[in-house]
Design a protein around this motif. Structure first.
Motif, PDB file in Angstrom:
ATOM      1  N   GLU A  68       0.689  -1.093   0.030  1.00  0.00           N
ATOM      2  CA  GLU A  68       0.141   0.031   0.047  1.00  0.00           C
ATOM      3  C   GLU A  68       0.880   1.404   0.104  1.00  0.00           C
ATOM      4  OE1 GLU A  68      -2.407  -3.271   1.377  1.00  0.00           O
ATOM      5  OE2 GLU A  68      -0.620  -2.457   1.873  1.00  0.00           O
ATOM      6  N   LEU A  69       2.010   1.219   0.628  1.00  0.00           N
ATOM      7  CA  LEU A  69       2.905   2.356   0.835  1.00  0.00           C
ATOM      8  C   LEU A  69       3.512   2.711  -0.374  1.00  0.00           C
ATOM      9  CD1 LEU A  69       4.512   4.534   2.495  1.00  0.00           C
ATOM     10  CD2 LEU A  69       5.978   2.982   3.115  1.00  0.00           C
ATOM     11  N   ALA A  70       3.846   1.687  -1.226  1.00  0.00           N
ATOM     12  CA  ALA A  70       4.398   1.788  -2.595  1.00  0.00           C
ATOM     13  C   ALA A  70       3.446   2.044  -3.526  1.00  0.00           C
ATOM     14  CB  ALA A  70       5.007   0.412  -3.069  1.00  0.00           C
ATOM     15  N   ALA A  71       2.131   1.602  -3.401  1.00  0.00           N
ATOM     16  CA  ALA A  71       1.002   1.860  -4.442  1.00  0.00           C
ATOM     17  C   ALA A  71       0.674   3.586  -4.130  1.00  0.00           C
ATOM     18  CB  ALA A  71      -0.212   1.247  -4.183  1.00  0.00           C
ATOM     19  N   VAL A  72       0.677   3.972  -3.126  1.00  0.00           N
ATOM     20  CA  VAL A  72       0.294   5.319  -2.731  1.00  0.00           C
ATOM     21  C   VAL A  72       1.340   6.158  -3.222  1.00  0.00           C
ATOM     22  CG1 VAL A  72      -0.045   7.161  -0.992  1.00  0.00           C
ATOM     23  CG2 VAL A  72      -1.177   5.003  -0.924  1.00  0.00           C
ATOM     24  N   GLY A  73       2.669   5.924  -3.086  1.00  0.00           N
ATOM     25  CA  GLY A  73       3.927   6.627  -3.549  1.00  0.00           C
ATOM     26  C   GLY A  73       3.839   6.933  -5.050  1.00  0.00           C
ATOM     27  N   ALA A 181      -5.692   7.021 -15.648  1.00  0.00           N
ATOM     28  CA  ALA A 181      -5.038   6.495 -14.502  1.00  0.00           C
ATOM     29  C   ALA A 181      -4.244   5.314 -14.935  1.00  0.00           C
ATOM     30  CB  ALA A 181      -6.116   6.276 -13.498  1.00  0.00           C
ATOM     31  N   ARG A 182      -4.953   4.253 -15.609  1.00  0.00           N
ATOM     32  CA  ARG A 182      -4.250   3.073 -15.766  1.00  0.00           C
ATOM     33  C   ARG A 182      -2.919   3.072 -16.675  1.00  0.00           C
ATOM     34  NH1 ARG A 182      -6.520  -2.472 -15.623  1.00  0.00           N
ATOM     35  NH2 ARG A 182      -4.655  -3.964 -16.058  1.00  0.00           N
ATOM     36  N   PRO A 183      -3.166   3.837 -17.869  1.00  0.00           N
ATOM     37  CA  PRO A 183      -1.951   3.938 -18.583  1.00  0.00           C
ATOM     38  C   PRO A 183      -0.686   4.728 -17.981  1.00  0.00           C
ATOM     39  CG  PRO A 183      -4.060   4.676 -19.851  1.00  0.00           C
ATOM     40  CD  PRO A 183      -4.373   4.375 -18.506  1.00  0.00           C
ATOM     41  N   TYR A 187       2.929   3.416 -17.365  1.00  0.00           N
ATOM     42  CA  TYR A 187       4.101   4.173 -17.733  1.00  0.00           C
ATOM     43  C   TYR A 187       4.955   4.171 -16.488  1.00  0.00           C
ATOM     44  CZ  TYR A 187       6.911   7.931 -19.179  1.00  0.00           C
ATOM     45  OH  TYR A 187       8.342   8.861 -19.485  1.00  0.00           O
ATOM     46  N   MET A 188       4.444   4.345 -15.381  1.00  0.00           N
ATOM     47  CA  MET A 188       5.327   4.542 -14.118  1.00  0.00           C
ATOM     48  C   MET A 188       6.068   3.200 -13.656  1.00  0.00           C
ATOM     49  SD  MET A 188       5.387   7.545 -13.043  1.00  0.00           S
ATOM     50  CE  MET A 188       5.871   7.429 -11.358  1.00  0.00           C
ATOM     51  N   GLY A 189       5.554   1.951 -14.192  1.00  0.00           N
ATOM     52  CA  GLY A 189       6.259   0.813 -14.001  1.00  0.00           C
ATOM     53  C   GLY A 189       5.455  -0.274 -13.323  1.00  0.00           C
ATOM     54  N   VAL A 190       4.162   0.048 -13.001  1.00  0.00           N
ATOM     55  CA  VAL A 190       3.103  -0.553 -12.474  1.00  0.00           C
ATOM     56  C   VAL A 190       2.671  -1.700 -13.351  1.00  0.00           C
ATOM     57  CG1 VAL A 190       1.309  -0.624 -10.594  1.00  0.00           C
ATOM     58  CG2 VAL A 190       2.816   1.148 -10.693  1.00  0.00           C
ATOM     59  N   ILE A 191       3.066  -2.739 -13.598  1.00  0.00           N
ATOM     60  CA  ILE A 191       2.508  -3.693 -14.504  1.00  0.00           C
ATOM     61  C   ILE A 191       1.046  -4.298 -14.156  1.00  0.00           C
ATOM     62  CG2 ILE A 191       4.742  -4.142 -15.733  1.00  0.00           C
ATOM     63  CD1 ILE A 191       5.099  -6.576 -13.859  1.00  0.00           C
ATOM     64  N   ARG A 327       9.908   0.067 -10.818  1.00  0.00           N
ATOM     65  CA  ARG A 327      10.220  -0.980 -11.674  1.00  0.00           C
ATOM     66  C   ARG A 327      11.057  -1.849 -10.948  1.00  0.00           C
ATOM     67  NH1 ARG A 327       9.032   0.946 -16.947  1.00  0.00           N
ATOM     68  NH2 ARG A 327       8.214   2.736 -17.167  1.00  0.00           N
ATOM     69  N   HIS A 328      11.702  -1.255  -9.724  1.00  0.00           N
ATOM     70  CA  HIS A 328      12.695  -2.164  -8.973  1.00  0.00           C
ATOM     71  C   HIS A 328      11.776  -2.852  -8.015  1.00  0.00           C
ATOM     72  CE1 HIS A 328      16.934  -1.403 -10.111  1.00  0.00           C
ATOM     73  NE2 HIS A 328      16.409  -0.143 -10.286  1.00  0.00           N
ATOM     74  N   GLY A 329      10.673  -2.637  -7.796  1.00  0.00           N
ATOM     75  CA  GLY A 329       9.422  -3.430  -6.862  1.00  0.00           C
ATOM     76  C   GLY A 329       9.216  -2.635  -5.830  1.00  0.00           C
ATOM     77  N   MET A 330       8.269  -3.326  -4.943  1.00  0.00           N
ATOM     78  CA  MET A 330       7.534  -2.408  -4.058  1.00  0.00           C
ATOM     79  C   MET A 330       8.538  -1.902  -3.015  1.00  0.00           C
ATOM     80  SD  MET A 330       5.341  -5.450  -2.304  1.00  0.00           S
ATOM     81  CE  MET A 330       6.270  -6.884  -1.428  1.00  0.00           C
TER      82      MET A 330
END
Length: 431
Positions: A68-73, A181-183, A187-191, A327-330
């Motif tokens: 959640e912390l990574a997602a909000v970031g 939002a999705r694209p 683009y930010m690396g959240v596959i 892209r390096h992970g959460m």
């Protein structure tokens, strides 16, 4: 001797000399120093209030979990990139335009006073009272009656123009973020198979609903700063951010709404700030222009374009860094989010001095007081350098012991410690 004098003279003309010109007076409590502090201190507290609230948000969300912390970031990085591109140029030029126009209002009032005194001196007013005259004009001002003030509210064309532009940009930002939002997250690396995708999309979509309030509140803060009033934005921001923290705790931990609750709390707080600022502003300024022609859109777009290019360049670096971290992970993204929020909270402290300098410089230029322009530029830059060095020392000392306030994950904490020297060492340059 002439060669030595020539050398020192050439050094005095170099840009770096601005840090040494009158350096002994950097903390002097003279008129200029007091003007800077009266604007800068409330402005600094206002600017610090929102990042501090964001730090508390980060701490709350960090205790939900690293995903959640990574997602909000990631979501905040996208939102801030779009917001700063749309609003920062507008806020900056609004402050300058308001300061310039407001500084010219006393000149118009003084002209009326002068004409009224001139009429009295020539006995014209007594003639009118006896019915022997129909009124005389002196320098374009009628002697028939004293100029009547229909309203205590000021008419500032730039204020109305900025509010219209801010409203339109806010609505456009909301629509663009909801649709893309999705694209953007991709683009930010959240596959698509990333556990960050669902909470990141939820947070970004909900937070985008507050974009109109964010842009309008920032525009109104720019207007108040142009009036050299930084206390009203401070009051509104503190009330809104306090509500944000309380609602955060209630929605996240009591109602168990997770990142959805954090986004809703932030949106509510932003509309509260906007409402307070609008209520205060409408008591001082007549925001409804006499006609459409009175609005100064052309002036805003012409001056804002160059600032827009600058803002895109600056914010692109932060957005690119967030994308690489994602892209390096959460784990990397979570650590980056904490480091970024700390960097922003500390870096924005220097903006209070920048706002003071901007407001004073605009008024000094309008009055053609170029001595004050030079003195203000030197004093503000010197104070910023001192502040930057102070922040470097404090952050390098305190951060290693306070990182656990944001997360209990050992892997995230290890990466935060790696980032601490970068947070601290960039403060003098940033300031």
């Amino acid at each position: 001797m002439e060669a030595v004098r020539g050398l020192f003279s050439s050094i005095g003309e170099m840009p770096i000399s601005v840090f040494f010109r009158g350096a002994r007076s950097v903390f002097k409590e003279d008129e200029l120093g007091m003007d800077i502090m009266q604007i800068a201190i409330p402005a600094t507290l206002t600017l610090a209030a929102d990042p501090i609230a964001s730090l508390i948000d980060t701490a709350f969300i960090g205790h939900i979990g690293p995903v959640e912390l990574a997602a909000v970031g990631v979501s905040i990085a996208v939102f801030n990139q779009v917001s700063k591109i749309t609003i920062f140029p507008l806020v900056s030029i609004t402050t300058s335009f308001i300061a310039e126009e407001d500084s010219m209002i006393p000149t118009r009032i003084d002209r009326h006073k002068y004409a009224s005194i001139f009429c009295i001196w020539n006995g014209l007013r007594s003639q009118q009272r006896n019915g022997s005259g129909n009124g005389t004009s002196v320098n374009g001002t009628s002697c028939e009656k004293e100029p009547r003030i229909k309203s205590k509210r000021k008419h500032i064309p730039s204020a109305s123009s900025a509010m219209v532009i801010g409203s339109v940009l806010g609505l456009l930002q909301t629509l663009s973020l909801i649709i893309t939002a999705r694209p953007m997250l991709s683009y930010m690396g959240v596959i698509s198979d990333s556990p960050m995708l669902k909470p990141a999309k939820q947070y970004l979509t909900l937070r985008s609903l507050g974009a109109p309030a964010v842009l309008l509140s920032l525009v109104m803060q720019g207007i108040f700063r142009g009036f050299k009033d930084t206390k009203t934005p401070l009051y509104a921001t503190v009330v809104g951010d306090a509500a944000n923290v309380i609602l955060d705790y209630a929605f996240i931990f009591v109602l168990r709404m997770g990142v959805t609750g954090a986004a809703i709390a932030h949106v509510i707080s932003q509309y509260l700030i906007s409402f307070i600022l609008l209520w205060k502003l409408t008591r001082q300024v007549n925001l409804v222009p006499p006609s459409i022609k009175d609005l100064k859109f052309k002036r805003f777009f012409k001056s804002g374009f160059l600032l827009l290019v600058r803002v895109i360049a600056v914010t692109f670096c932060v957005t690119l860094a967030a994308s690489l971290a994602a892209r390096h992970g959460m784990t990397s993204m979570a650590a980056f989010q904490v480091c970024l929020q700390i960097w922003l909270a500390s870096s924005l402290l220097a903006d209070g001095l920048a706002i003071a300098g901007q407001a004073i410089l605009a008024g000094a230029f309008a009055a053609e007081d170029y001595g004050k322009v030079t003195a203000t530029a030197s004093r503000v830059l010197q104070l910023c350098l001192v502040l930057g060095l102070g922040l470097l020392a404090v952050l390098e000392t305190v951060l290693p012991f306070t990182s656990r306030l944001f997360t209990n994950d050992d892997k995230v904490l290890r990466l935060i410690r790696v980032g601490i020297p970068f947070i601290a060492l960039t403060q003098p340059l940033n300031a």
